[in-house]
Scaffold this motif. Structure first.
Motif, PDB file in Angstrom:
ATOM      1  N   THR A 129       0.832  -1.197   0.000  1.00 57.35           N
ATOM      2  CA  THR A 129       0.000   0.000   0.000  1.00 57.35           C
ATOM      3  C   THR A 129       0.871   1.253   0.000  1.00 57.35           C
ATOM      4  O   THR A 129       2.060   1.192   0.350  1.00 57.35           O
ATOM      5  CB  THR A 129      -0.903   0.034   1.243  1.00 57.35           C
ATOM      6  OG1 THR A 129      -0.076   0.229   2.409  1.00 57.35           O
ATOM      7  CG2 THR A 129      -1.704  -1.257   1.389  1.00 57.35           C
ATOM      8  N   ALA A 131       0.828   3.608   2.140  1.00 55.87           N
ATOM      9  CA  ALA A 131       1.286   3.831   3.510  1.00 55.87           C
ATOM     10  C   ALA A 131       2.493   2.959   3.825  1.00 55.87           C
ATOM     11  O   ALA A 131       3.452   3.400   4.481  1.00 55.87           O
ATOM     12  CB  ALA A 131       0.151   3.547   4.498  1.00 55.87           C
ATOM     13  N   GLN A 132       2.485   1.708   3.354  1.00 55.20           N
ATOM     14  CA  GLN A 132       3.613   0.818   3.592  1.00 55.20           C
ATOM     15  C   GLN A 132       4.866   1.303   2.859  1.00 55.20           C
ATOM     16  O   GLN A 132       5.964   1.289   3.414  1.00 55.20           O
ATOM     17  CB  GLN A 132       3.250  -0.597   3.141  1.00 55.20           C
ATOM     18  CG  GLN A 132       2.215  -1.273   4.013  1.00 55.20           C
ATOM     19  CD  GLN A 132       1.668  -2.544   3.389  1.00 55.20           C
ATOM     20  OE1 GLN A 132       1.813  -2.779   2.188  1.00 55.20           O
ATOM     21  NE2 GLN A 132       1.016  -3.366   4.202  1.00 55.20           N
ATOM     22  N   ASP A 282      -8.059   4.401  -0.327  1.00 56.73           N
ATOM     23  CA  ASP A 282      -7.653   4.180   1.061  1.00 56.73           C
ATOM     24  C   ASP A 282      -6.175   3.814   1.079  1.00 56.73           C
ATOM     25  O   ASP A 282      -5.793   2.741   0.578  1.00 56.73           O
ATOM     26  CB  ASP A 282      -8.490   3.058   1.683  1.00 56.73           C
ATOM     27  CG  ASP A 282      -8.324   2.966   3.190  1.00 56.73           C
ATOM     28  OD1 ASP A 282      -7.203   3.204   3.674  1.00 56.73           O
ATOM     29  OD2 ASP A 282      -9.309   2.643   3.883  1.00 56.73           O
ATOM     30  N   ASN A 284      -4.301   2.728   3.285  1.00 51.83           N
ATOM     31  CA  ASN A 284      -3.965   1.569   4.098  1.00 51.83           C
ATOM     32  C   ASN A 284      -4.342   0.253   3.429  1.00 51.83           C
ATOM     33  O   ASN A 284      -3.998  -0.818   3.934  1.00 51.83           O
ATOM     34  CB  ASN A 284      -4.653   1.664   5.458  1.00 51.83           C
ATOM     35  CG  ASN A 284      -4.138   2.829   6.277  1.00 51.83           C
ATOM     36  OD1 ASN A 284      -2.936   2.986   6.442  1.00 51.83           O
ATOM     37  ND2 ASN A 284      -5.037   3.665   6.763  1.00 51.83           N
ATOM     38  N   TRP A 285      -5.062   0.325   2.305  1.00 54.51           N
ATOM     39  CA  TRP A 285      -5.535  -0.900   1.665  1.00 54.51           C
ATOM     40  C   TRP A 285      -5.300  -0.943   0.158  1.00 54.51           C
ATOM     41  O   TRP A 285      -5.095  -2.019  -0.399  1.00 54.51           O
ATOM     42  CB  TRP A 285      -7.025  -1.116   1.952  1.00 54.51           C
ATOM     43  CG  TRP A 285      -7.330  -1.305   3.394  1.00 54.51           C
ATOM     44  CD1 TRP A 285      -7.975  -0.438   4.233  1.00 54.51           C
ATOM     45  CD2 TRP A 285      -6.972  -2.429   4.208  1.00 54.51           C
ATOM     46  NE1 TRP A 285      -8.048  -0.946   5.508  1.00 54.51           N
ATOM     47  CE2 TRP A 285      -7.439  -2.172   5.516  1.00 54.51           C
ATOM     48  CE3 TRP A 285      -6.313  -3.626   3.959  1.00 54.51           C
ATOM     49  CZ2 TRP A 285      -7.266  -3.074   6.565  1.00 54.51           C
ATOM     50  CZ3 TRP A 285      -6.126  -4.522   4.997  1.00 54.51           C
ATOM     51  CH2 TRP A 285      -6.604  -4.240   6.283  1.00 54.51           C
ATOM     52  N   ARG A 303      -6.410  10.821  -0.177  1.00 57.21           N
ATOM     53  CA  ARG A 303      -6.379   9.671   0.714  1.00 57.21           C
ATOM     54  C   ARG A 303      -7.541   9.732   1.701  1.00 57.21           C
ATOM     55  O   ARG A 303      -7.604  10.620   2.541  1.00 57.21           O
ATOM     56  CB  ARG A 303      -5.048   9.613   1.456  1.00 57.21           C
ATOM     57  CG  ARG A 303      -3.853   9.387   0.528  1.00 57.21           C
ATOM     58  CD  ARG A 303      -2.573   9.149   1.298  1.00 57.21           C
ATOM     59  NE  ARG A 303      -1.474   8.774   0.419  1.00 57.21           N
ATOM     60  CZ  ARG A 303      -0.294   8.312   0.842  1.00 57.21           C
ATOM     61  NH1 ARG A 303      -0.082   8.169   2.150  1.00 57.21           N
ATOM     62  NH2 ARG A 303       0.660   7.975  -0.018  1.00 57.21           N
TER      63      ARG A 303
END
Length: 604
Positions: A129, A131-132, A282, A284-285, A303
């Protein structure tokens, strides 16, 4: 009905690690990169993935539901959380893959300490993702290395006989079970998207898409997902990118003209068509590749949290009633199983595998059952101390006298998803076992009977379940409760009850597990799990209060209960619960099972 029980023997052969690691390193060298990150993920970031996406298991032989690996030219590591500390050492070749902690150190921490200066660390942008990737870039930069996105996955290039992408037919989850028309959901959420300044939202989570469109599928084990991508526009029109092989005339009629069916190969091109527009996802996904594609095309990426997740979590009355009926059906199956176990286990001859196969056979008598809701945890003796143990032919233990047997299992029914854990003593328990079991029960009752103000999160309630253990200097290392879907994933968000500071308030209609436990390594484990529904409480106070309705129905083993440790209120709860179990399930069982049920739900 097809056999549901699955052996993991074919997925956990550590002798495959060396040749596969060598093949991957050769492929990385060809591509001019110095390392590669292998998450346990697919393009949808789901807990359950199709066989084609089991890249971590293919490489490391580790079959847990969460983890990652990093391969460098001269070293490699595999990362797992506390659930899988023992399992990973049993399954993988630890001379090749150094087991590390996924939570405290993580991939980023390990790369920061081990990535060579100037190294190019590669990743598949469809399996991470935004975020990652943001976090990994910082860690890799600290090591003086760089993070590089690849156009294709190097494991796919060297994986002989890699399974094909799944093409199971998608089915309609009609309004009689969904409780709300897809068109109504799409219109409602489109208004939310527009109000937040976006022209569209890219929906990537399989459970979100299935819920939004009122469809289900069979593309991953134990979870009725139809894997696909969707774009929900601010006017409610939706593009669904799904393999034509998964569609039927019934499905097309159900979706109607406002849902445009498109081939998966058109997805990236469709993202590029949003140049100059604001598109939400999203972080995070959604896959990093989606965000990268939108940005490169000139779209503004916004986001936002997936709007389907909270809406889906708050079940409507039709869904809640379906869950109740599924749990009544499942409860009858559990009574038949537990009565059989009570008769057969003391004789000897039962094993973890034979016991779970019997439970599967009993559940399969229901025509509404489509699958298990997860791989059953059938754990005898010392294996019960492993919260996420999965039996193989090599690990299979017999059920022995005076030892605990723990069975955590569930079913996928067309009208609901179940998840139940019962801890049973075969023979007679020790005083310590009874003490620990009763403390777990006290915590379970404390949570089941809790009343709490509107706006309270599960994080604020977690200590209710732990205090009786804390009073004796004890605890457990997993969460107390997870969300459960309506004929969807057995683990859903955003609701949660755990030590993790998740601030999402619990809302009416949410369904969660209530599962405190205790685990004595090398000896035994205890867990009592029921599912509960959040509902409004009747009160004379000036605050609106919520409470839980327990919907799981099956006896709790009274042979493990020490009545002297229970308060009068706790005893009354247990007796009332057992009376409800007996009155509800007695008409659904007969013979020895009915007689056993009467005794198992006796007053104490």
């Amino acid at each position: 009905m097809k056999k549901i029980y699955q052996s993991f023997d074919d997925l956990s052969d550590k002798s495959t690690c060396a040749p596969r690691l060598r093949l991957l390193r050769e492929e990385l060298a060809k591509r001019g990169v110095d390392g590669f990150i292998v998450p346990r993920a697919d393009e949808h970031q789901g807990e359950y993935v199709p066989k084609k996406a089991e890249r971590l298991a293919w490489l490391t032989a580790f079959t847990g539901s969460a983890g990652a690996a990093v391969v460098l030219a001269d070293k490699a590591a595999v990362f797992v959380d506390g659930r899988y500390t023992l399992q990973v050492r049993q399954q993988t070749d630890t001379a090749l893959f150094d087991p590390r902690d996924l939570v405290s150190e993580g991939v980023g921490g390990w790369l920061e300490a081990n990535a060579p200066k100037g190294a190019k660390i590669a990743y598949d942008p469809w399996l991470h993702t935004p975020a990652q990737i943001d976090a990994l870039k910082i860690s890799v930069a600290h090591a003086g290395a760089s993070l590089v996105a690849l156009d294709s996955n190097p494991i796919d290039a060297v994986w002989d006989n890699q399974p094909a992408a799944p093409t199971a037919r998608a089915i309609v989850q009609g309004i009689a079970r969904s409780g709300e028309a897809s068109e109504t959901k799409r219109t409602r959420l489109a208004e939310e998207i527009k109000a937040k300044g976006a022209d569209a939202f890219v929906v990537t989570l399989p459970d979100s898409i299935c819920w939004l469109l009122n469809i289900r599928g069979a593309d991953v084990p134990h979870t009725p997902f139809a894997l696909s991508f969707a774009i929900l526009n601010s006017d409610g029109a939706t593009d669904l990118f799904i393999d034509e092989a998964k569609t039927t005339p019934e499905l097309k009629q159900h979706l109607g003209n406002s849902v445009r069916l498109r081939a998966p190969g058109e997805f990236v091109g469709a993202l590029k068509d949003y140049a100059g527009k604001t598109v939400a996802l999203d972080p995070n996904w959604a896959a990093s590749a989606i965000s990268d594609t939108l940005s490169a095309a000139g779209a503004t990426v916004k986001r936002l949290a997936d709007p389907c997740q909270l809406a889906k979590a708050c079940k409507n009355p039709i869904e809640i009633e379906g869950m109740r009926q599924a749990h009544i059906r499942d409860g009858a199956a559990m009574v038949k199983f537990l009565s059989w176990l009570a008769a057969e286990a003391p004789k000897g001859g039962l094993s973890e595998i034979s016991a779970t196969q019997q439970l599967e056979a009993i559940r399969s008598e229901s025509e509404l059952l489509t699958d298990l809701s997860f791989d059953s945890i059938s754990a005898a003796g010392e294996h019960a101390a492993l919260p996420h143990y999965r039996v193989t032919s090599a690990s299979n233990l017999p059920l022995k006298l005076n030892e605990i047997y723990l069975i955590d299992s569930g079913g996928q029914y067309y009208d609901g998803t179940t998840d139940i854990t019962r801890t049973i003593i075969v023979g007679s328990p020790s005083d310590e076992m009874k003490d620990r079991f009763t403390r777990v029960l006290k915590g379970h009752i404390a949570l089941a009977t809790a009343k709490f103000p509107e706006g309270t999160s599960g994080y604020a309630l977690d200590s209710f379940a732990r205090r009786p253990l804390w009073d004796a200097g004890l605890d457990y290392d997993h969460g107390t409760g997870h969300g459960v879907g309506s004929y969807l994933s057995v683990h859903e968000g955003p609701q949660n009850i755990s030590k993790r500071p998740i601030v999402q308030p619990l809302k009416p209609g949410m369904i969660l597990s209530n599962e405190p436990g205790y685990y004595k390594q090398g000896a035994y484990g205890i867990r009592i799990e029921n599912l509960v529904v959040v509902q409004e409480a009747i009160t004379d106070g000036d605050r609106k209060l919520l409470e839980f309705e327990t919907i799981t129905l099956a006896p709790i083993d009274l042979n493990l209960v020490d009545p002297l440790l229970l308060s009068a209120e706790e005893t009354n709860w247990l007796n009332a619960y057992h009376e409800r179990v007996r009155e509800t399930l007695e008409p659904l069982v007969d013979g020895e099972a009915r007689a056993w049920l009467a005794h198992a739900t006796r007053m104490i």
